[in-house]
Design a protein around this motif. Structure first.
Motif, mmCIF file in Angstrom:
data_model
loop_
_atom_site.group_PDB
_atom_site.id
_atom_site.type_symbol
_atom_site.label_atom_id
_atom_site.label_comp_id
_atom_site.label_asym_id
_atom_site.label_seq_id
_atom_site.Cartn_x
_atom_site.Cartn_y
_atom_site.Cartn_z
ATOM 1 N N ARG A 38 53.720 42.425 43.527
ATOM 2 C CA ARG A 38 53.463 43.869 43.520
ATOM 3 C C ARG A 38 52.129 44.262 42.870
ATOM 4 N NH1 ARG A 38 57.192 47.273 41.511
ATOM 5 N NH2 ARG A 38 56.054 48.205 39.822
ATOM 6 N N TYR A 39 51.414 43.283 42.329
ATOM 7 C CA TYR A 39 50.179 43.572 41.602
ATOM 8 C C TYR A 39 48.951 43.158 42.402
ATOM 9 C CZ TYR A 39 53.672 43.757 37.945
ATOM 10 O OH TYR A 39 54.792 44.044 37.210
ATOM 11 N N ASP A 40 47.941 43.999 42.346
ATOM 12 C CA ASP A 40 46.666 43.703 42.997
ATOM 13 C C ASP A 40 45.695 43.035 42.028
ATOM 14 O OD1 ASP A 40 47.621 46.640 44.071
ATOM 15 O OD2 ASP A 40 47.028 45.235 45.648
ATOM 16 N N ALA A 41 45.913 43.281 40.743
ATOM 17 C CA ALA A 41 45.020 42.742 39.718
ATOM 18 C C ALA A 41 45.837 42.394 38.489
ATOM 19 C CB ALA A 41 43.942 43.765 39.358
ATOM 20 N N VAL A 42 45.300 41.450 37.701
ATOM 21 C CA VAL A 42 45.970 41.015 36.477
ATOM 22 C C VAL A 42 44.943 40.901 35.363
ATOM 23 C CG1 VAL A 42 47.302 39.168 35.374
ATOM 24 C CG2 VAL A 42 47.721 39.738 37.782
ATOM 25 N N VAL A 43 45.269 41.496 34.229
ATOM 26 C CA VAL A 43 44.513 41.302 32.996
ATOM 27 C C VAL A 43 45.455 40.510 32.093
ATOM 28 C CG1 VAL A 43 43.362 42.392 31.039
ATOM 29 C CG2 VAL A 43 43.316 43.507 33.295
ATOM 30 N N LEU A 44 45.010 39.347 31.642
ATOM 31 C CA LEU A 44 45.878 38.430 30.903
ATOM 32 C C LEU A 44 45.234 38.049 29.585
ATOM 33 C CD1 LEU A 44 48.292 36.436 30.701
ATOM 34 C CD2 LEU A 44 46.914 34.831 32.059
ATOM 35 N N GLY A 45 46.019 38.156 28.509
ATOM 36 C CA GLY A 45 45.493 37.810 27.193
ATOM 37 C C GLY A 45 46.444 36.973 26.382
ATOM 38 N N SER A 46 45.866 36.209 25.469
ATOM 39 C CA SER A 46 46.645 35.357 24.581
ATOM 40 C C SER A 46 45.939 35.222 23.240
ATOM 41 C CB SER A 46 46.805 33.959 25.187
ATOM 42 O OG SER A 46 47.472 33.088 24.279
ATOM 43 N N VAL B 206 41.300 39.068 38.586
ATOM 44 C CA VAL B 206 41.845 38.625 37.298
ATOM 45 C C VAL B 206 40.778 38.749 36.217
ATOM 46 C CG1 VAL B 206 42.802 36.653 36.023
ATOM 47 C CG2 VAL B 206 43.447 37.018 38.416
ATOM 48 N N TRP B 207 41.209 39.222 35.060
ATOM 49 C CA TRP B 207 40.385 39.253 33.857
ATOM 50 C C TRP B 207 41.188 38.599 32.746
ATOM 51 C CZ3 TRP B 207 40.484 43.007 37.496
ATOM 52 C CH2 TRP B 207 39.258 43.476 37.978
ATOM 53 N N LEU B 208 40.536 37.810 31.905
ATOM 54 C CA LEU B 208 41.197 37.088 30.818
ATOM 55 C C LEU B 208 40.584 37.462 29.478
ATOM 56 C CD1 LEU B 208 41.167 33.507 32.418
ATOM 57 C CD2 LEU B 208 43.028 35.183 32.510
ATOM 58 N N PHE B 209 41.423 37.441 28.441
ATOM 59 C CA PHE B 209 40.898 37.638 27.090
ATOM 60 C C PHE B 209 41.686 36.819 26.076
ATOM 61 C CE2 PHE B 209 44.115 40.963 27.409
ATOM 62 C CZ PHE B 209 44.675 41.057 26.141
ATOM 63 N N HIS C 28 37.300 37.231 37.060
ATOM 64 C CA HIS C 28 36.063 38.007 37.151
ATOM 65 C C HIS C 28 35.300 37.982 35.839
ATOM 66 C CE1 HIS C 28 36.589 39.836 41.087
ATOM 67 N NE2 HIS C 28 37.862 39.970 40.797
ATOM 68 N N ASP C 29 36.058 37.957 34.732
ATOM 69 C CA ASP C 29 35.408 37.998 33.424
ATOM 70 C C ASP C 29 36.381 37.450 32.384
ATOM 71 O OD1 ASP C 29 33.433 38.492 31.521
ATOM 72 O OD2 ASP C 29 33.860 40.631 31.363
ATOM 73 N N TYR C 30 35.807 36.989 31.283
ATOM 74 C CA TYR C 30 36.582 36.492 30.151
ATOM 75 C C TYR C 30 35.938 37.026 28.883
ATOM 76 C CZ TYR C 30 37.964 33.427 26.358
ATOM 77 O OH TYR C 30 38.403 32.958 25.152
ATOM 78 N N ARG C 31 36.752 37.531 27.970
ATOM 79 C CA ARG C 31 36.254 38.049 26.700
ATOM 80 C C ARG C 31 37.043 37.483 25.535
ATOM 81 N NH1 ARG C 31 32.676 42.577 27.389
ATOM 82 N NH2 ARG C 31 31.756 41.987 29.379
ATOM 83 N N VAL C 32 36.379 37.466 24.396
ATOM 84 C CA VAL C 32 36.988 37.048 23.146
ATOM 85 C C VAL C 32 36.969 38.257 22.216
ATOM 86 C CG1 VAL C 32 36.740 35.549 21.135
ATOM 87 C CG2 VAL C 32 36.158 34.684 23.410
ATOM 88 N N TRP D 108 35.212 47.142 27.524
ATOM 89 C CA TRP D 108 35.622 46.127 28.492
ATOM 90 C C TRP D 108 36.675 46.685 29.452
ATOM 91 C CZ3 TRP D 108 39.814 42.269 28.907
ATOM 92 C CH2 TRP D 108 39.489 41.229 29.784
ATOM 93 N N ALA D 109 37.646 47.411 28.905
ATOM 94 C CA ALA D 109 38.676 48.031 29.757
ATOM 95 C C ALA D 109 38.041 49.023 30.725
ATOM 96 C CB ALA D 109 39.726 48.715 28.889
ATOM 97 N N ASP D 110 37.056 49.776 30.273
ATOM 98 C CA ASP D 110 36.367 50.723 31.153
ATOM 99 C C ASP D 110 35.623 49.998 32.274
ATOM 100 O OD1 ASP D 110 37.351 52.745 29.544
ATOM 101 O OD2 ASP D 110 35.442 53.109 28.512
ATOM 102 N N ALA D 111 35.058 48.836 31.967
ATOM 103 C CA ALA D 111 34.384 48.045 33.002
ATOM 104 C C ALA D 111 35.394 47.538 34.022
ATOM 105 C CB ALA D 111 33.617 46.879 32.373
ATOM 106 N N ILE D 112 36.576 47.143 33.565
ATOM 107 C CA ILE D 112 37.635 46.728 34.488
ATOM 108 C C ILE D 112 38.052 47.911 35.357
ATOM 109 C CG2 ILE D 112 40.033 45.932 34.664
ATOM 110 C CD1 ILE D 112 39.513 44.352 32.038
#
Length: 189
Positions: free
Chosen positions: A62-70, A97-100, A133-137, A174-178
């Motif tokens: 059901r999702y078109d995009a995923v932002v995933l963090g750990s 996909v975006w990761l953090f 698409h991007d990864y942030r720390v 970063w969220a605004d860029a997403i």
């Protein structure tokens, strides 16, 4: 009643509103807080968003995009986040996909900042594996009770400081860029 995600006519699928999943693993709540802020910014920008811990997500259809963090412990993502990627790698490759990562790094004072900025082990492979698409720390919260006495003493000796190091302006930018990337994808421009 039929499941609206199954056997949906193509015109209905094309007109459905894209949904972004913000999924996170967390141990002490710092990563959850960052995920909540990201989800909130995406909603404020008009995007449909669902926020879930990784262990509760069963299906990505059901999702078109995923932002995933750990969070990062011992230079690694939490096992729950790694298991999520292992289980859904093929599905993630078919989505934006975006990761953090969140951890004790991020303190930019004196000697401790550079020492604590190491990337989690294997993160480059993970980014490539899911086609992120991007990864942030992001810096997290360093609680006194979470560190043994010797660890706290060394941390302080190198100029580290306990407390909440989350940089909300950085997270929001970063969220605004997403959000902007999601809007651009939705309009095709």
């Amino acid at each position: 009643m039929p499941d609206p995600r199954i056997d949906t006519p193509p015109e209905a699928v094309a007109s459905r509103r894209p949904i972004t999943l913000v999924a996170y693993a967390t141990a002490r709540g710092s990563t959850r807080g960052i995920a909540e802020r990201i989800a909130s910014r995406l909603r404020d920008a008009g995007h449909a968003v669902e926020l879930e811990p990784v262990n509760l997500v069963r299906d990505l259809s059901r999702y078109d995009a995923v932002v995933l963090g750990s969070p990062v412990f011992n230079q690694r993502w939490m096992p729950a986040a790694d298991a999520f990627v292992d289980q859904h790698a093929a599905e993630l490759r078919g989505r934006a996909v975006w990761l953090f990562s969140v951890g004790t790094f991020g303190d930019d004072r004196r000697l401790i900042g550079p020492a604590m900025r190491r990337e989690p082990l294997g993160i480059g492979d993970l980014v490539r594996r899911v086609g992120a698409h991007d990864y942030r720390v992001f810096a997290g919260v360093i609680n006194r009770a979470d560190w043994p006495l010797v660890g706290r003493m060394l941390y302080h000796a190198f100029g580290g400081r306990l407390g909440d190091h989350r940089n909300w302006d950085q997270v929001e930018r970063w969220a605004d860029a997403i959000a902007a990337a999601r809007a651009q994808a939705a309009t095709g421009k």
